[in-house]
Design a protein around this motif. Structure first.
Motif, PDB file in Angstrom:
ATOM      1  N   LYS A  34       0.837  -1.200   0.000  1.00 56.31           N
ATOM      2  CA  LYS A  34       0.000   0.000   0.000  1.00 56.31           C
ATOM      3  C   LYS A  34       0.874   1.253   0.000  1.00 56.31           C
ATOM      4  O   LYS A  34       0.593   2.214  -0.725  1.00 56.31           O
ATOM      5  CB  LYS A  34      -0.917  -0.007   1.223  1.00 56.31           C
ATOM      6  CG  LYS A  34      -2.014  -1.072   1.157  1.00 56.31           C
ATOM      7  CD  LYS A  34      -2.874  -1.032   2.420  1.00 56.31           C
ATOM      8  CE  LYS A  34      -3.956  -2.107   2.372  1.00 56.31           C
ATOM      9  NZ  LYS A  34      -4.793  -2.121   3.613  1.00 56.31           N
ATOM     10  N   THR A  37       2.313   1.631  -3.440  1.00 55.83           N
ATOM     11  CA  THR A  37       1.310   2.067  -4.404  1.00 55.83           C
ATOM     12  C   THR A  37       1.035   3.561  -4.287  1.00 55.83           C
ATOM     13  O   THR A  37       0.946   4.281  -5.287  1.00 55.83           O
ATOM     14  CB  THR A  37       0.003   1.284  -4.194  1.00 55.83           C
ATOM     15  OG1 THR A  37       0.259  -0.111  -4.367  1.00 55.83           O
ATOM     16  CG2 THR A  37      -1.055   1.722  -5.207  1.00 55.83           C
ATOM     17  N   VAL A  38       0.916   4.033  -3.032  1.00 57.79           N
ATOM     18  CA  VAL A  38       0.702   5.463  -2.812  1.00 57.79           C
ATOM     19  C   VAL A  38       1.860   6.267  -3.351  1.00 57.79           C
ATOM     20  O   VAL A  38       1.693   7.323  -3.974  1.00 57.79           O
ATOM     21  CB  VAL A  38       0.494   5.747  -1.311  1.00 57.79           C
ATOM     22  CG1 VAL A  38       0.481   7.251  -1.046  1.00 57.79           C
ATOM     23  CG2 VAL A  38      -0.810   5.114  -0.829  1.00 57.79           C
ATOM     24  N   GLU A  41       1.507   6.381  -7.128  1.00 59.18           N
ATOM     25  CA  GLU A  41       0.400   7.215  -7.583  1.00 59.18           C
ATOM     26  C   GLU A  41       0.706   8.695  -7.431  1.00 59.18           C
ATOM     27  O   GLU A  41       0.188   9.525  -8.199  1.00 59.18           O
ATOM     28  CB  GLU A  41      -0.865   6.871  -6.792  1.00 59.18           C
ATOM     29  CG  GLU A  41      -1.444   5.498  -7.118  1.00 59.18           C
ATOM     30  CD  GLU A  41      -2.634   5.152  -6.247  1.00 59.18           C
ATOM     31  OE1 GLU A  41      -2.823   5.862  -5.222  1.00 59.18           O
ATOM     32  OE2 GLU A  41      -3.363   4.191  -6.566  1.00 59.18           O
ATOM     33  N   ASN A  42       1.523   9.061  -6.471  1.00 59.39           N
ATOM     34  CA  ASN A  42       1.779  10.481  -6.198  1.00 59.39           C
ATOM     35  C   ASN A  42       3.132  10.965  -6.707  1.00 59.39           C
ATOM     36  O   ASN A  42       3.560  12.063  -6.354  1.00 59.39           O
ATOM     37  CB  ASN A  42       1.692  10.729  -4.685  1.00 59.39           C
ATOM     38  CG  ASN A  42       0.267  10.569  -4.161  1.00 59.39           C
ATOM     39  OD1 ASN A  42      -0.547  11.474  -4.255  1.00 59.39           O
ATOM     40  ND2 ASN A  42      -0.016   9.390  -3.618  1.00 59.39           N
ATOM     41  N   GLN A  43       3.786  10.154  -7.505  1.00 60.65           N
ATOM     42  CA  GLN A  43       5.073  10.603  -8.036  1.00 60.65           C
ATOM     43  C   GLN A  43       4.855  11.654  -9.119  1.00 60.65           C
ATOM     44  O   GLN A  43       3.792  11.737  -9.731  1.00 60.65           O
ATOM     45  CB  GLN A  43       5.857   9.413  -8.584  1.00 60.65           C
ATOM     46  CG  GLN A  43       5.229   8.744  -9.779  1.00 60.65           C
ATOM     47  CD  GLN A  43       6.047   7.569 -10.266  1.00 60.65           C
ATOM     48  OE1 GLN A  43       7.256   7.548 -10.084  1.00 60.65           O
ATOM     49  NE2 GLN A  43       5.408   6.592 -10.887  1.00 60.65           N
TER      50      GLN A  43
END
Length: 218
Positions: A34, A37-38, A41-43
């Motif tokens: 998790k 994944t975060v 997603e926020n790169q």
């Protein structure tokens, strides 16, 4: 947006708990995914994180996981070895073990195995009661041959039942060379495991490490 790569310290704790380590690792791995994944997603799309960094994070988790599993395996092996040792020492119950230790006197003679200094010209056997009081002192041969302590005073009166310690004092020209607890024989009543060590419980609840036993006899 600038994202920093999580290091080992920022990952979830992987210390093995009392519960099964497999369940703990599985839960931690889900948390790790998790987090990963975060991060993905926020790169910053214009400056994405190098894939090698993700591989490094996965390798870090994998290394911790392997270490936990290895520790569990070692603990299981130690428990198995300890159980096997206890099973082997079950035959010791009922036999007499020899070790440098106090002994319980119940009216029956106690076998003492002195080991005086080779250079001694005088050897004394000093008997102490449970409170450390000297109750008897006598000269014995400069020899390692076992002797029987009858537990009686000079007039033949038996000493009270209880725990006694036997010390062998080796002297040369009046100078003490060695003052040490003598080996005695006592019957084994129980074998138990404490903190990974095998403990023998002898007559009078005298306890001694199994590793300190130098001989057994019927």
């Amino acid at each position: 947006m600038e994202l920093t790569q999580p290091n080992a310290a920022s990952l979830p704790s992987f210390a093995p708990q009392a519960e099964t380590s497999e369940a703990v690792i599985s839960s931690d791995f889900e948390t790790f995914l998790k987090m990963l994944t975060v991060q993905m997603e926020n790169q910053d799309p214009l400056d994405p994180t190098d894939s090698a960094e993700y591989a490094m994070q996965l390798a870090t988790f994998s290394g911790v996981e392997q270490q936990v599993l290895t520790n569990d395996l070692l603990n299981a092996l130690m428990m198995q070895m300890n159980t096997t040792g206890m099973a082997q020492m079950a035959d010791w119950v009922g036999k007499e073990a020899r070790s440098p230790m106090p002994a319980y006197f119940d009216g029956s003679p106690i076998t003492i195995a002195p080991n005086p200094a080779v250079a001694a010209d005088t050897v004394e056997l000093v008997v102490l009661d449970e409170d450390g009081n000297e109750v008897e002192r006598s000269e014995i041969p400069v020899s390692a041959d076992p002797i029987e302590w009858a537990g009686t005073s000079d007039d033949g009166t038996p000493y009270p039942n209880g725990i006694y310690e036997f010390r062998v004092v080796s002297s040369s020209n009046g100078e003490v060379l060695i003052n040490e607890t003598a080996d005695v024989y006592a019957r084994v009543q129980e074998v138990r495991s404490e903190n990974g060590q095998a403990i023998l419980v002898l007559q009078g609840d005298v306890a001694v490490l199994a590793s300190d036993v130098s001989a057994l006899r019927e």
